[in-house]
Design a protein around this motif. Structure first.
Motif, PDB file in Angstrom:
ATOM      1  N   SER A 164       0.830  -1.209   0.000  1.00 20.16           N
ATOM      2  CA  SER A 164       0.000   0.000   0.000  1.00 20.16           C
ATOM      3  C   SER A 164       0.862   1.256   0.000  1.00 20.16           C
ATOM      4  O   SER A 164       0.577   2.226  -0.723  1.00 20.16           O
ATOM      5  N   LEU A 165       1.944   1.239   0.779  1.00 20.06           N
ATOM      6  CA  LEU A 165       2.857   2.387   0.781  1.00 20.06           C
ATOM      7  C   LEU A 165       3.554   2.542  -0.563  1.00 20.06           C
ATOM      8  O   LEU A 165       3.767   3.665  -1.041  1.00 20.06           O
ATOM      9  N   GLY A 166       3.924   1.421  -1.185  1.00 22.08           N
ATOM     10  CA  GLY A 166       4.548   1.514  -2.507  1.00 22.08           C
ATOM     11  C   GLY A 166       3.612   2.089  -3.550  1.00 22.08           C
ATOM     12  O   GLY A 166       4.028   2.864  -4.425  1.00 22.08           O
ATOM     13  N   LYS A 167       2.330   1.724  -3.464  1.00 24.65           N
ATOM     14  CA  LYS A 167       1.352   2.288  -4.395  1.00 24.65           C
ATOM     15  C   LYS A 167       1.195   3.788  -4.192  1.00 24.65           C
ATOM     16  O   LYS A 167       1.148   4.560  -5.164  1.00 24.65           O
ATOM     17  N   GLN A 168       1.118   4.220  -2.929  1.00 29.51           N
ATOM     18  CA  GLN A 168       0.993   5.653  -2.656  1.00 29.51           C
ATOM     19  C   GLN A 168       2.228   6.417  -3.119  1.00 29.51           C
ATOM     20  O   GLN A 168       2.130   7.540  -3.622  1.00 29.51           O
ATOM     21  N   SER A 169       3.392   5.793  -2.954  1.00 35.65           N
ATOM     22  CA  SER A 169       4.621   6.456  -3.406  1.00 35.65           C
ATOM     23  C   SER A 169       4.655   6.583  -4.921  1.00 35.65           C
ATOM     24  O   SER A 169       5.093   7.607  -5.453  1.00 35.65           O
ATOM     25  N   ALA A 170       4.179   5.560  -5.631  1.00 35.09           N
ATOM     26  CA  ALA A 170       4.157   5.615  -7.103  1.00 35.09           C
ATOM     27  C   ALA A 170       3.174   6.658  -7.603  1.00 35.09           C
ATOM     28  O   ALA A 170       3.412   7.310  -8.632  1.00 35.09           O
ATOM     29  N   GLN A 171       2.058   6.819  -6.880  1.00 30.91           N
ATOM     30  CA  GLN A 171       1.079   7.812  -7.311  1.00 30.91           C
ATOM     31  C   GLN A 171       1.581   9.245  -7.150  1.00 30.91           C
ATOM     32  O   GLN A 171       1.076  10.158  -7.801  1.00 30.91           O
ATOM     33  N   LYS A 172       2.573   9.448  -6.294  1.00 33.38           N
ATOM     34  CA  LYS A 172       3.123  10.797  -6.088  1.00 33.38           C
ATOM     35  C   LYS A 172       4.240  11.148  -7.062  1.00 33.38           C
ATOM     36  O   LYS A 172       4.779  12.253  -6.995  1.00 33.38           O
ATOM     37  N   LEU A 173       4.617  10.197  -7.929  1.00 35.58           N
ATOM     38  CA  LEU A 173       5.675  10.485  -8.897  1.00 35.58           C
ATOM     39  C   LEU A 173       5.200  11.526  -9.905  1.00 35.58           C
ATOM     40  O   LEU A 173       4.053  11.498 -10.356  1.00 35.58           O
ATOM     41  N   HIS A 174       6.088  12.448 -10.284  1.00 40.86           N
ATOM     42  CA  HIS A 174       5.764  13.483 -11.266  1.00 40.86           C
ATOM     43  C   HIS A 174       6.079  12.944 -12.665  1.00 40.86           C
ATOM     44  O   HIS A 174       7.233  12.729 -13.031  1.00 40.86           O
ATOM     45  N   THR A 175       5.056  12.719 -13.433  1.00 38.09           N
ATOM     46  CA  THR A 175       5.224  12.179 -14.793  1.00 38.09           C
ATOM     47  C   THR A 175       4.848  13.215 -15.853  1.00 38.09           C
ATOM     48  O   THR A 175       4.477  12.865 -16.963  1.00 38.09           O
ATOM     49  N   ASP A 176       4.912  14.494 -15.486  1.00 37.06           N
ATOM     50  CA  ASP A 176       4.523  15.524 -16.459  1.00 37.06           C
ATOM     51  C   ASP A 176       5.514  15.609 -17.609  1.00 37.06           C
ATOM     52  O   ASP A 176       5.163  15.965 -18.741  1.00 37.06           O
ATOM     53  N   LEU A 177       6.795  15.309 -17.351  1.00 37.47           N
ATOM     54  CA  LEU A 177       7.804  15.441 -18.401  1.00 37.47           C
ATOM     55  C   LEU A 177       7.760  14.282 -19.382  1.00 37.47           C
ATOM     56  O   LEU A 177       8.256  14.395 -20.492  1.00 37.47           O
ATOM     57  N   VAL A 178       7.212  13.144 -18.975  1.00 35.39           N
ATOM     58  CA  VAL A 178       7.153  11.971 -19.853  1.00 35.39           C
ATOM     59  C   VAL A 178       5.694  11.649 -20.085  1.00 35.39           C
ATOM     60  O   VAL A 178       5.010  11.123 -19.209  1.00 35.39           O
ATOM     61  N   MET A 179       5.201  11.983 -21.268  1.00 33.08           N
ATOM     62  CA  MET A 179       3.809  11.738 -21.626  1.00 33.08           C
ATOM     63  C   MET A 179       3.746  10.602 -22.642  1.00 33.08           C
ATOM     64  O   MET A 179       4.568  10.508 -23.545  1.00 33.08           O
ATOM     65  N   PHE A 180       2.779   9.748 -22.479  1.00 30.51           N
ATOM     66  CA  PHE A 180       2.597   8.628 -23.399  1.00 30.51           C
ATOM     67  C   PHE A 180       1.631   9.042 -24.503  1.00 30.51           C
ATOM     68  O   PHE A 180       0.494   9.430 -24.245  1.00 30.51           O
ATOM     69  N   ASP A 181       2.124   8.957 -25.748  1.00 33.23           N
ATOM     70  CA  ASP A 181       1.306   9.281 -26.913  1.00 33.23           C
ATOM     71  C   ASP A 181       0.978   7.980 -27.644  1.00 33.23           C
ATOM     72  O   ASP A 181       1.869   7.343 -28.224  1.00 33.23           O
ATOM     73  N   PRO A 182      -0.258   7.518 -27.619  1.00 35.54           N
ATOM     74  CA  PRO A 182      -0.580   6.233 -28.255  1.00 35.54           C
ATOM     75  C   PRO A 182      -0.342   6.243 -29.759  1.00 35.54           C
ATOM     76  O   PRO A 182       0.060   5.232 -30.333  1.00 35.54           O
ATOM     77  N   ARG A 183      -0.558   7.370 -30.427  1.00 34.86           N
ATOM     78  CA  ARG A 183      -0.338   7.418 -31.880  1.00 34.86           C
ATOM     79  C   ARG A 183       1.145   7.266 -32.203  1.00 34.86           C
ATOM     80  O   ARG A 183       1.511   6.551 -33.148  1.00 34.86           O
ATOM     81  N   GLU A 184       1.980   7.942 -31.425  1.00 36.03           N
ATOM     82  CA  GLU A 184       3.423   7.815 -31.647  1.00 36.03           C
ATOM     83  C   GLU A 184       3.879   6.383 -31.395  1.00 36.03           C
ATOM     84  O   GLU A 184       4.723   5.838 -32.116  1.00 36.03           O
ATOM     85  N   TYR A 185       3.299   5.755 -30.372  1.00 36.50           N
ATOM     86  CA  TYR A 185       3.645   4.371 -30.071  1.00 36.50           C
ATOM     87  C   TYR A 185       3.269   3.441 -31.214  1.00 36.50           C
ATOM     88  O   TYR A 185       4.056   2.565 -31.608  1.00 36.50           O
ATOM     89  N   VAL A 186       2.088   3.633 -31.792  1.00 32.86           N
ATOM     90  CA  VAL A 186       1.636   2.776 -32.895  1.00 32.86           C
ATOM     91  C   VAL A 186       2.520   2.976 -34.125  1.00 32.86           C
ATOM     92  O   VAL A 186       2.882   2.006 -34.812  1.00 32.86           O
ATOM     93  N   GLU A 187       2.916   4.210 -34.401  1.00 35.42           N
ATOM     94  CA  GLU A 187       3.775   4.472 -35.553  1.00 35.42           C
ATOM     95  C   GLU A 187       5.138   3.804 -35.392  1.00 35.42           C
ATOM     96  O   GLU A 187       5.677   3.208 -36.336  1.00 35.42           O
ATOM     97  N   LYS A 188       5.700   3.876 -34.189  1.00 38.39           N
ATOM     98  CA  LYS A 188       6.985   3.221 -33.935  1.00 38.39           C
ATOM     99  C   LYS A 188       6.848   1.700 -34.034  1.00 38.39           C
ATOM    100  O   LYS A 188       7.761   1.014 -34.520  1.00 38.39           O
ATOM    101  N   LEU A 189       5.718   1.179 -33.569  1.00 27.74           N
ATOM    102  CA  LEU A 189       5.499  -0.261 -33.644  1.00 27.74           C
ATOM    103  C   LEU A 189       5.373  -0.718 -35.092  1.00 27.74           C
ATOM    104  O   LEU A 189       5.935  -1.757 -35.480  1.00 27.74           O
ATOM    105  N   LYS A 190       4.686   0.056 -35.929  1.00 25.38           N
ATOM    106  CA  LYS A 190       4.553  -0.291 -37.349  1.00 25.38           C
ATOM    107  C   LYS A 190       5.907  -0.214 -38.051  1.00 25.38           C
ATOM    108  O   LYS A 190       6.224  -1.036 -38.916  1.00 25.38           O
TER     109      LYS A 190
END
Length: 303
Positions: free
Chosen positions: A76-102
């Motif tokens: 439970s503490l590990g989950k709370q710690s992961a939720q506090k991580l700042h992920t603003d600098l790394v955004m997941f773009d599904p379209r970019e992912y699909v293009e790289k996969l193709k």
């Protein structure tokens, strides 16, 4: 004897350390879930891992349960710690992912086409590459029937629609004989135990009954399972009023035969009392050692 004392003392020390670790973790939970200082949570998990090595060594069920409870808190503490991580600098773009996969599946081709030629071999290579990053779980297989499926099946009688001839189907035989046999065996063993009790208590006409220790009578120092069976059979005798259980001057239970109560025998109301007690293998061994039991009063039955 000293080894047994050290064994129980070590288990008590493990439980004390688990309680201290759980209390400390709950107290410092706000510091442990801080993403910038993850070393604290790692240190706590390392301490729990070292404690669990001792749990596996001594095979303690209570200690394993305490370890499981601590892991729930740590996860439970590990989950709370992961939720506090700042992920603003790394955004997941599904379209970019699909293009790289193709692009990967088409062999790094730079063709700007909508439908690229993706072969079956390319999918296999992608699977091999992804498999390196995952642990494969074992597949489950159904039993698909009983163990005796190799035996030939009997022909079943069916209804012939063409000739409109109705043939009665086979009805499975009811296993009443098994139940009757079990009851007969139980009744026979209860009678044998009653005869043995009368022998050890000098129960005869005109003589005084000499009670025998309950534990000395039912405990079989050679078999824990048969000890439980002896208690089970004696309970029938007590229920039907053929045997009476009382406490002696030391507060220990004794057992002796008696005459069953008959309706109208006494003007006073006769109440029935029931009691239950648990008997583990540890208590069974302790009773054998304290009372110095070597041979059972009720002979060991054949399995």
């Amino acid at each position: 004897m000293a080894d047994e004392v050290d064994y129980h003392q070590k288990k008590r020390d493990i439980r004390r350390q688990y309680r201290a670790l759980t209390s400390e973790t709950q107290k410092n939970r706000h510091e442990l879930i801080n993403p910038e200082s993850t070393a604290g949570l790692h240190d706590v998990l390392d301490r729990a891992n070292r404690l669990f090595d001792d749990v596996k060594l001594f095979k303690g069920t209570r200690e394993a349960a305490m370890d499981s409870a601590f892991l729930v808190i740590a996860s439970s503490l590990g989950k709370q710690s992961a939720q506090k991580l700042h992920t603003d600098l790394v955004m997941f773009d599904p379209r970019e992912y699909v293009e790289k996969l193709k692009t990967y599946l088409s062999g790094r081709s730079l063709e700007n086409t909508e439908n690229r030629n993706i072969t079956v071999e390319a999918w296999r290579n992608l699977g091999k590459e992804a498999r390196l990053h995952f642990r494969k779980a074992p597949a489950s297989h159904s039993l698909l029937g009983s163990f005796g499926h190799d035996q030939p099946k009997k022909d079943r009688q069916i209804i012939r629609k063409k000739d409109k001839e109705i043939v009665p189907t086979a009805v499975p035989k009811q296993l009443t004989s098994v139940v009757q046999s079990h009851q007969e065996v139980t009744t026979e063993e209860v009678g044998k135990i009653m005869a043995i009790l009368q022998q050890y208590t000098n129960c005869s006409e005109g003589s005084e009954v000499d009670p025998v220790s309950f534990f000395e009578f039912v405990i079989n120092p050679q078999s824990f399972g048969q000890t439980i069976e002896n208690i089970f059979y004696v309970s029938f005798l007590v229920k039907d009023g053929h045997v009476k259980v009382e406490l002696d001057g030391d507060g220990l239970p004794v057992i002796f035969p008696c005459e069953p109560y008959k309706e109208g025998q006494s003007r006073q109301a006769v109440g029935k009392k029931q009691f239950m007690f648990s008997l583990t293998m540890e208590k069974w061994r302790e009773i054998i050692e304290v009372m110095g039991l070597e041979e059972p009063l009720i002979p060991t039955r054949d399995e």
